[in-house]
Design a protein around this motif. Structure first.
Motif, PDB file in Angstrom:
ATOM      1  N   THR A  43       0.733  -1.217  -0.021  1.00  0.00           N
ATOM      2  CA  THR A  43      -0.020  -0.019  -0.057  1.00  0.00           C
ATOM      3  C   THR A  43       0.865   1.208  -0.124  1.00  0.00           C
ATOM      4  O   THR A  43       0.474   2.181  -0.690  1.00  0.00           O
ATOM      5  N   TYR A  44       1.877   1.205   0.977  1.00  0.00           N
ATOM      6  CA  TYR A  44       2.662   2.447   0.951  1.00  0.00           C
ATOM      7  C   TYR A  44       3.597   2.700  -0.254  1.00  0.00           C
ATOM      8  O   TYR A  44       3.783   3.757  -0.853  1.00  0.00           O
ATOM      9  N   SER A  45       3.870   1.623  -0.909  1.00  0.00           N
ATOM     10  CA  SER A  45       4.779   1.649  -2.259  1.00  0.00           C
ATOM     11  C   SER A  45       3.788   2.188  -3.218  1.00  0.00           C
ATOM     12  O   SER A  45       4.396   2.890  -4.109  1.00  0.00           O
ATOM     13  N   GLN A  46       2.569   1.676  -3.321  1.00  0.00           N
ATOM     14  CA  GLN A  46       1.612   2.383  -4.352  1.00  0.00           C
ATOM     15  C   GLN A  46       1.364   3.854  -4.097  1.00  0.00           C
ATOM     16  O   GLN A  46       1.177   4.319  -5.112  1.00  0.00           O
ATOM     17  N   VAL A  47       1.330   4.289  -2.929  1.00  0.00           N
ATOM     18  CA  VAL A  47       1.031   5.609  -2.671  1.00  0.00           C
ATOM     19  C   VAL A  47       2.258   6.339  -3.207  1.00  0.00           C
ATOM     20  O   VAL A  47       2.163   7.442  -3.842  1.00  0.00           O
ATOM     21  N   GLY A  48       3.241   6.028  -2.873  1.00  0.00           N
ATOM     22  CA  GLY A  48       4.616   6.610  -3.419  1.00  0.00           C
ATOM     23  C   GLY A  48       4.808   6.532  -4.703  1.00  0.00           C
ATOM     24  O   GLY A  48       5.185   7.605  -5.525  1.00  0.00           O
ATOM     25  N   ALA A  49       4.603   5.372  -5.251  1.00  0.00           N
ATOM     26  CA  ALA A  49       4.685   5.659  -6.751  1.00  0.00           C
ATOM     27  C   ALA A  49       3.593   6.214  -7.595  1.00  0.00           C
ATOM     28  O   ALA A  49       3.991   7.039  -8.600  1.00  0.00           O
ATOM     29  N   VAL A 204      -4.752   3.942   3.044  1.00  0.00           N
ATOM     30  CA  VAL A 204      -3.489   4.208   4.206  1.00  0.00           C
ATOM     31  C   VAL A 204      -4.242   4.056   5.467  1.00  0.00           C
ATOM     32  O   VAL A 204      -3.583   3.312   6.283  1.00  0.00           O
ATOM     33  N   LEU A 205      -5.266   4.635   5.768  1.00  0.00           N
ATOM     34  CA  LEU A 205      -5.900   4.513   7.035  1.00  0.00           C
ATOM     35  C   LEU A 205      -6.250   3.136   7.483  1.00  0.00           C
ATOM     36  O   LEU A 205      -6.167   2.708   8.605  1.00  0.00           O
ATOM     37  N   GLY A 206      -6.817   2.385   6.451  1.00  0.00           N
ATOM     38  CA  GLY A 206      -7.428   0.781   6.394  1.00  0.00           C
ATOM     39  C   GLY A 206      -6.160  -0.067   7.078  1.00  0.00           C
ATOM     40  O   GLY A 206      -6.279  -0.865   7.481  1.00  0.00           O
ATOM     41  N   THR A 207      -4.882   0.585   6.325  1.00  0.00           N
ATOM     42  CA  THR A 207      -3.667  -0.461   6.399  1.00  0.00           C
ATOM     43  C   THR A 207      -3.178   0.051   7.939  1.00  0.00           C
ATOM     44  O   THR A 207      -2.742  -0.937   8.411  1.00  0.00           O
ATOM     45  N   THR A 208      -3.192   1.188   8.413  1.00  0.00           N
ATOM     46  CA  THR A 208      -2.439   1.579   9.705  1.00  0.00           C
ATOM     47  C   THR A 208      -3.387   1.228  10.988  1.00  0.00           C
ATOM     48  O   THR A 208      -2.805   1.096  11.764  1.00  0.00           O
ATOM     49  N   ILE A 209      -4.791   1.223  10.702  1.00  0.00           N
ATOM     50  CA  ILE A 209      -5.601   1.083  11.848  1.00  0.00           C
ATOM     51  C   ILE A 209      -6.366  -0.071  11.486  1.00  0.00           C
ATOM     52  O   ILE A 209      -7.564   0.007  10.943  1.00  0.00           O
ATOM     53  N   SER A 210      -5.861  -1.294  12.050  1.00  0.00           N
ATOM     54  CA  SER A 210      -6.417  -2.423  11.794  1.00  0.00           C
ATOM     55  C   SER A 210      -6.996  -3.327  12.908  1.00  0.00           C
ATOM     56  O   SER A 210      -6.255  -3.282  13.940  1.00  0.00           O
ATOM     57  N   PRO A 211      -8.127  -3.991  13.010  1.00  0.00           N
ATOM     58  CA  PRO A 211      -8.816  -4.568  14.190  1.00  0.00           C
ATOM     59  C   PRO A 211      -7.763  -5.382  14.927  1.00  0.00           C
ATOM     60  O   PRO A 211      -7.871  -5.834  15.872  1.00  0.00           O
ATOM     61  N   TYR A 212      -7.137  -6.365  13.963  1.00  0.00           N
ATOM     62  CA  TYR A 212      -6.091  -7.312  14.441  1.00  0.00           C
ATOM     63  C   TYR A 212      -5.193  -6.958  15.558  1.00  0.00           C
ATOM     64  O   TYR A 212      -4.657  -7.541  16.451  1.00  0.00           O
ATOM     65  N   LEU A 260       6.998   5.807  10.767  1.00  0.00           N
ATOM     66  CA  LEU A 260       8.295   6.492  10.290  1.00  0.00           C
ATOM     67  C   LEU A 260       8.944   5.491   9.174  1.00  0.00           C
ATOM     68  O   LEU A 260       9.343   6.118   7.956  1.00  0.00           O
ATOM     69  N   VAL A 261       8.864   4.252   9.276  1.00  0.00           N
ATOM     70  CA  VAL A 261       9.042   3.332   8.558  1.00  0.00           C
ATOM     71  C   VAL A 261       8.202   3.389   7.054  1.00  0.00           C
ATOM     72  O   VAL A 261       8.470   3.278   5.739  1.00  0.00           O
ATOM     73  N   ALA A 262       6.853   3.455   7.557  1.00  0.00           N
ATOM     74  CA  ALA A 262       5.995   3.707   6.226  1.00  0.00           C
ATOM     75  C   ALA A 262       6.246   5.003   5.571  1.00  0.00           C
ATOM     76  O   ALA A 262       6.266   4.861   4.269  1.00  0.00           O
ATOM     77  N   LEU A 263       6.714   6.013   6.207  1.00  0.00           N
ATOM     78  CA  LEU A 263       7.020   7.258   5.495  1.00  0.00           C
ATOM     79  C   LEU A 263       8.346   7.029   4.739  1.00  0.00           C
ATOM     80  O   LEU A 263       8.456   7.433   3.358  1.00  0.00           O
ATOM     81  N   PHE A 264       9.475   6.337   5.232  1.00  0.00           N
ATOM     82  CA  PHE A 264      10.530   6.264   4.549  1.00  0.00           C
ATOM     83  C   PHE A 264      10.280   5.377   3.169  1.00  0.00           C
ATOM     84  O   PHE A 264      10.783   5.565   2.111  1.00  0.00           O
ATOM     85  N   ILE A 265       9.091   4.383   3.127  1.00  0.00           N
ATOM     86  CA  ILE A 265       8.949   3.339   2.167  1.00  0.00           C
ATOM     87  C   ILE A 265       8.135   4.432   1.185  1.00  0.00           C
ATOM     88  O   ILE A 265       8.513   4.334  -0.180  1.00  0.00           O
ATOM     89  N   ILE A 266       7.435   5.523   1.507  1.00  0.00           N
ATOM     90  CA  ILE A 266       6.879   6.365   0.550  1.00  0.00           C
ATOM     91  C   ILE A 266       7.706   7.169  -0.184  1.00  0.00           C
ATOM     92  O   ILE A 266       7.767   7.446  -1.324  1.00  0.00           O
ATOM     93  N   PHE A 267       8.964   7.551   0.591  1.00  0.00           N
ATOM     94  CA  PHE A 267       9.890   8.507   0.206  1.00  0.00           C
ATOM     95  C   PHE A 267      10.820   7.446  -1.080  1.00  0.00           C
ATOM     96  O   PHE A 267      10.994   8.221  -2.081  1.00  0.00           O
ATOM     97  N   THR A 279       4.026   4.138 -12.008  1.00  0.00           N
ATOM     98  CA  THR A 279       2.813   4.536 -10.883  1.00  0.00           C
ATOM     99  C   THR A 279       1.868   3.517 -10.616  1.00  0.00           C
ATOM    100  O   THR A 279       0.935   3.850 -10.012  1.00  0.00           O
ATOM    101  N   GLU A 280       2.083   2.182 -11.230  1.00  0.00           N
ATOM    102  CA  GLU A 280       0.945   1.149 -10.802  1.00  0.00           C
ATOM    103  C   GLU A 280       1.819   0.134 -10.093  1.00  0.00           C
ATOM    104  O   GLU A 280       2.446  -0.536 -10.807  1.00  0.00           O
ATOM    105  N   ILE A 281       1.737  -0.308  -8.894  1.00  0.00           N
ATOM    106  CA  ILE A 281       2.111  -1.201  -8.090  1.00  0.00           C
ATOM    107  C   ILE A 281       1.135  -1.961  -7.396  1.00  0.00           C
ATOM    108  O   ILE A 281       0.495  -1.430  -6.482  1.00  0.00           O
ATOM    109  N   GLN A 282       0.992  -3.240  -7.268  1.00  0.00           N
ATOM    110  CA  GLN A 282       0.118  -3.929  -6.862  1.00  0.00           C
ATOM    111  C   GLN A 282       0.406  -4.905  -5.536  1.00  0.00           C
ATOM    112  O   GLN A 282      -0.347  -5.114  -4.465  1.00  0.00           O
ATOM    113  N   THR A 283       1.717  -5.256  -5.545  1.00  0.00           N
ATOM    114  CA  THR A 283       2.197  -6.081  -4.437  1.00  0.00           C
ATOM    115  C   THR A 283       3.514  -5.678  -3.887  1.00  0.00           C
ATOM    116  O   THR A 283       4.383  -4.826  -4.812  1.00  0.00           O
ATOM    117  N   SER A 284       4.031  -5.986  -2.875  1.00  0.00           N
ATOM    118  CA  SER A 284       5.331  -5.393  -2.060  1.00  0.00           C
ATOM    119  C   SER A 284       6.265  -6.007  -3.028  1.00  0.00           C
ATOM    120  O   SER A 284       7.504  -5.255  -3.368  1.00  0.00           O
TER     121      SER A 284
END
Length: 429
Positions: A43-49, A204-212, A260-267, A279-284
């Protein structure tokens, strides 16, 4: 000492001396690190790409919500001596707890499949061979480790595995990042009112704030107190200030490391993939492979190795949170500190959910589509579970004299409303 300790917003407590910092880190650090699982990396890679640095600000925006809701999870476990599902079972209708646990199992199992598949694909990129064989091996390794390694040792292993997250910090310093633009985009939010940006924000919100993560942190607090033979804080409220300070510090560090790590992945992906027009990334693993011709073999290898390391951390958390929730809902004996024959149903849940996740990688199910539906289920589940947690935290019959303070209640409800709006947006967009 007052009957009810003050409980302000996360981050207000004085930090402990450096000599005691490592010992005070535990459930919060592991939970935060597990949030950066391979599906989150995708998800973070897709956002950055896709957006470059344009959505980097979301990492700062989501951080206080993550901290407060995870701190509330930890407090519920520490104060009541019970996990979230058990508190639901004791105080709310049975249909509610069973519905919540069922949705959690579905979302976690799909997420397990996606994460294990990403780990197998990343190792294939590094070593060659069969990604399915690697995926199966990782599944078996995680199950065996959770069942046969004692909790005290295993929690230490998970804590050390959080270091794998810093591979993404290293990646950033191997590529050229225009730090002025990157930091400006992080500190100054730029809102774009279009479907693509809104969908990315929801993701991003769904990835960072998850019920598990809620269920896991509450359960680990219960586990820690049980291992040390300490009663719940509702029985010994005078011990609460020190414990609340520890939970706050641990959670703030864990969630800050996660974002912080998520931010660095975006960077990293903004400086490489977005800059090169990818600009299109589907998997890590796809993000790692795309980096090879752009940023070099070393950067690609570090990124791919990070996927394996974060997966080894996240898979046990996903399977473990399912096992805790199901055991609490059906009154099974639970706990990673118990032997196999003492908690057969608990460990069976870990094994079955993990191996079903492995099996998804041998099916015709599209992993990207599966991850989408996992996000849908998480979106449906997060806000209601957060709302119930807020009700539990404010209930004196459950929390005794240690109910949440007004500032924490207010901030927790704001986080719940934000997550509910994101969930609605997921369906509307």
């Amino acid at each position: 000492m007052p009957d009810r300790p003050s409980a302000g917003l996360p981050g207000t407590a004085q930090p402990p001396p450096p000599s005691s910092m490592i010992r005070r880190l535990g459930p919060g650090l592991i939970t935060g690190a597990a949030d950066d699982d391979p599906s989150g990396i995708a998800t973070y890679s897709q956002v950055g790409a896709q957006f470059g640095y344009g959505l980097a600000w979301t990492m700062l925006f989501s951080l206080p919500f993550m901290i407060v809701i995870q701190e509330i999870s930890g407090r519920i476990g520490c104060v009541t001596g019970r996990g979230i599902a058990e508190n639901l079972r004791r105080h709310y209708p049975s249909w509610l707890v069973r519905g919540v646990v069922l949705l959690l199992l579905v979302a976690n199992t799909i997420n397990l499949g996606a994460d294990l598949g990403a780990m197998g694909a990343a190792l294939r990129l590094l070593l060659g061979g069969s990604s399915r064989l690697y995926t199966t091996g990782f599944g078996i390794l995680c199950v065996v480790a959770e069942i046969f390694i004692s909790y005290a040792v295993y929690s230490g292993v998970l804590k050390w595995l959080t270091l794998s997250l810093f591979s993404y910090v290293a990646v950033v310093f191997t590529v050229h990042v225009p730090w002025g633009s990157a930091l400006a985009a992080t500190l100054l939010p730029h809102l774009s009112f279009d479907a693509a940006s809104a969908t990315a924000l929801v993701a991003v919100l769904g990835t960072t704030i998850s019920p598990y993560l809620f269920f896991w942190q509450a359960a680990l607090e219960v586990e820690e107190r049980g291992r040390r033979k300490l009663p719940p804080l509702c029985v010994t409220p005078r011990a609460a200030p020190a414990q609340f300070s520890r939970i706050r510090f641990d959670t703030a560090i864990g969630m800050s490391v996660s974002n912080l790590v998520a931010l660095f992945i975006i960077f990293a992906t903004a400086a490489t993939l977005h800059k090169s027009g990818i600009t299109e990334i589907q998997t890590s693993s796809q993000a790692a492979e795309a980096l090879r011709p752009i940023a070099g073999v070393a950067t690609f290898a570090v990124f791919a190795a990070g996927i394996v390391g974060t997966g080894l951390l996240a898979v046990p958390v996903l399977a473990g949170s399912s096992a805790y929730a199901l055991s609490e809902a059906f009154r099974w004996r639970e706990g990673l500190d118990r032997r196999l024959l003492q908690a057969k149903s608990f460990y069976a849940t870990i094994a079955v959910s993990t191996m079903v996740g492995v099996g998804l990688n041998f099916s015709t199910l599209d992993p990207v589509r599966a991850l989408y539906w996992s996000a849908v289920v998480n979106g449906v589940l997060s806000a209601p579970v957060m709302a119930v947690m807020m009700l539990i935290g404010a209930n004196g019959r459950i929390m005794g004299r240690l109910t949440l303070s007004r500032p924490m209640l207010a901030f927790g409800w704001i986080a719940t409303v934000v997550m509910a709006a994101a969930s609605i947006g997921f369906f509307v967009l």
